[in-house]
Design a protein around this motif. Structure first.
Motif, PDB file in Angstrom:
ATOM      1  N   GLY A  11      -4.617  -4.709  17.086  1.00  0.00           N
ATOM      2  CA  GLY A  11      -3.445  -3.990  16.612  1.00  0.00           C
ATOM      3  C   GLY A  11      -2.192  -4.809  16.819  1.00  0.00           C
ATOM      4  N   ASP A 121      -1.673  -0.881  13.168  1.00  0.00           N
ATOM      5  CA  ASP A 121      -2.588  -1.807  12.500  1.00  0.00           C
ATOM      6  C   ASP A 121      -1.774  -3.018  12.068  1.00  0.00           C
ATOM      7  OD1 ASP A 121      -4.148  -3.234  10.740  1.00  0.00           O
ATOM      8  OD2 ASP A 121      -5.014  -1.489   9.774  1.00  0.00           O
ATOM      9  N   LEU A 128      -2.706   4.011  14.566  1.00  0.00           N
ATOM     10  CA  LEU A 128      -4.069   4.279  15.025  1.00  0.00           C
ATOM     11  C   LEU A 128      -4.189   5.652  15.681  1.00  0.00           C
ATOM     12  CD1 LEU A 128      -4.881   0.818  16.681  1.00  0.00           C
ATOM     13  CD2 LEU A 128      -5.466   1.590  14.379  1.00  0.00           C
ATOM     14  N   ALA A 148      -6.100  -2.793   3.739  1.00  0.00           N
ATOM     15  CA  ALA A 148      -6.480  -2.080   4.960  1.00  0.00           C
ATOM     16  C   ALA A 148      -7.938  -2.313   5.332  1.00  0.00           C
ATOM     17  CB  ALA A 148      -6.208  -0.584   4.797  1.00  0.00           C
ATOM     18  N   HIS A 154     -11.167  -1.776  11.525  1.00  0.00           N
ATOM     19  CA  HIS A 154     -10.987  -0.348  11.739  1.00  0.00           C
ATOM     20  C   HIS A 154     -11.839   0.471  10.777  1.00  0.00           C
ATOM     21  CE1 HIS A 154      -7.063  -2.015  13.293  1.00  0.00           C
ATOM     22  NE2 HIS A 154      -7.511  -1.324  14.324  1.00  0.00           N
ATOM     23  N   HIS A 156     -11.626   3.448   8.252  1.00  0.00           N
ATOM     24  CA  HIS A 156     -10.578   4.107   7.472  1.00  0.00           C
ATOM     25  C   HIS A 156     -11.117   5.395   6.854  1.00  0.00           C
ATOM     26  CE1 HIS A 156      -7.460   0.923   7.586  1.00  0.00           C
ATOM     27  NE2 HIS A 156      -8.513   0.148   7.806  1.00  0.00           N
ATOM     28  N   VAL A 186      -8.378   4.832  11.444  1.00  0.00           N
ATOM     29  CA  VAL A 186      -7.097   4.980  10.754  1.00  0.00           C
ATOM     30  C   VAL A 186      -7.257   6.087   9.720  1.00  0.00           C
ATOM     31  CG1 VAL A 186      -5.362   3.871   9.304  1.00  0.00           C
ATOM     32  CG2 VAL A 186      -6.520   2.556  11.098  1.00  0.00           C
TER      33      VAL A 186
END
Length: 369
Positions: A11, A121, A128, A148, A154, A156, A186
């Motif tokens: 992050g 992020d 987050l 993303a 991560h 999503h 996320v």
């Protein structure tokens, strides 16, 4: 592939000295016995210790126990980022396959209070720990999803609000997730009027969001075993109750085998090969291992020296035996009455024989008569 024992996150920390925040947080965790111990590596040591440590990287190591007996070792590296922020990468490894019910390593390194902005992020500037509303522009939403999911760091989740929600409906799904997933997810939120544009923006990823439902995005690359319909939820009730189906979809997605995210391999190697936070027992075992290694090396050197000495002695004995046999053997002498031709004489005789053969007259053929 990502080992089953490993937990990963990354992050961005907002402006300010992230190492000061980490130091205070880890000291507090140690006092409360949430962790057993931590260590901040000297900056000069992190520069030359491994390839994973960039010149400006600050590294903290921490260890704790879960389920009373399972040891977890973790490493976080902080490097300067754009706009005065700092990027961080965290890798933790347990002695057993990771259990998502264990505490989040990010929650042990960083403070949980909302006043410290460490939970961004770094790629798309997304939170987050909070809900992320989608942009109003569909093309911008499309770019957002593309960026993303890249890298695979991560999970999503996209949720469409069937109707405008109140305060209870704006609670992020991470609240109901196991502790080990809360800082890896996320959540994107689409307003009621964004449903058509949302699915247009998701076409490149091969997924669609049901009206009033949700979907877990596949990531890039998608993990093995991902099928869009298996991770699509038809209805999510945003009334403050637990979204059971969505929690189940996220948990199942997190269990899929996935390749290591971009940059994680170096960090994992540094965790395993450049670990400094040893207990007294581990330090004793390490010293014993070094002593055993030195003893083996010394024994090998001694054995090589003895073999060399033995080979040299045998060579000397063989040489002496050869000399003795040469002296004892009778010398054969050529009889004195046998003339010895010099090399020049032998060459001359050979040339004369060759010359004689070339001058021999050739007999006439019968055709001439």
């Amino acid at each position: 592939m990502t080992p089953a024992t490993v937990w990963l996150a990354r992050g961005r920390h907002a402006e300010g000295a992230a190492e000061d925040v980490l130091r205070r947080s880890l000291e507090q965790r140690k006092r409360s016995r949430a962790i057993d111990d931590f260590l901040e590596l000297p900056e000069a040591e992190t520069e030359g210790a491994s390839e994973a440590a960039a010149p400006a990287e600050r590294v903290f190591q921490a260890r704790w126990r879960v389920d009373e007996t399972v040891t977890v070792r973790a490493r976080i590296g902080v490097t300067p980022g754009p706009d005065g922020g700092q990027e961080w990468m965290l890798v933790a490894e347990a002695e057993q396959p990771w259990n998502d019910d264990w505490p989040s390593p990010a929650g042990l390194f960083w403070p949980e209070g909302p006043d410290v902005a460490w939970d961004r992020d770094g790629v798309a500037e997304l939170s987050l720990r909070e809900v992320n509303p989608l942009p109003h522009d569909d093309k911008e939403t499309r770019r957002l999803f593309r960026n993303a999911v890249r890298g695979g760091w991560h999970i999503h989740v996209v949720v469409h609000e069937a109707m405008t929600t109140d305060e209870r409906g704006r609670v992020p799904v991470a609240r109901w997730l196991p502790s080990g997933l809360r800082h890896r997810v996320v959540e994107h939120r689409a307003a009621p009027q964004q449903h058509r544009g949302l699915n247009w923006a998701l076409r490149d990823l091969g997924v669609q969001v049901p009206r009033g439902g949700a979907v877990v995005l596949p990531g890039n690359p998608a993990p093995d075993g991902y099928e869009a319909e298996d991770f699509s939820v038809r209805a999510v009730f945003l009334d403050g109750s637990e979204p059971t189906d969505l929690v189940d979809a996220v948990t199942r997605y997190a269990a899929l085998p996935r390749p290591l995210p971009d940059g994680a391999e170096d960090a994992l190697t540094a965790l395993r090969e450049d670990w400094h936070l040893l207990t007294l027992q581990e330090e004793l075992e390490r010293q014993r291992g070094l002593v055993a290694m030195y003893a083996e090396a010394l024994e090998a050197m001694t054995k090589s020296r003895d073999l060399y000495r033995e080979a040299a002695e045998r060579a000397h004995e063989a040489l002496a035996a050869y000399q003795e046999s040469a002296e004892a053997a009778p010398v054969r002498q050529r009889p004195s009455d046998t003339p010895v031709a010099s090399p020049l004489q032998q060459l001359t005789r050979t040339f004369e024989r060759f010359k004689g053969r070339t001058q021999r007259p050739v007999a006439p053929s019968r055709d001439e008569h």
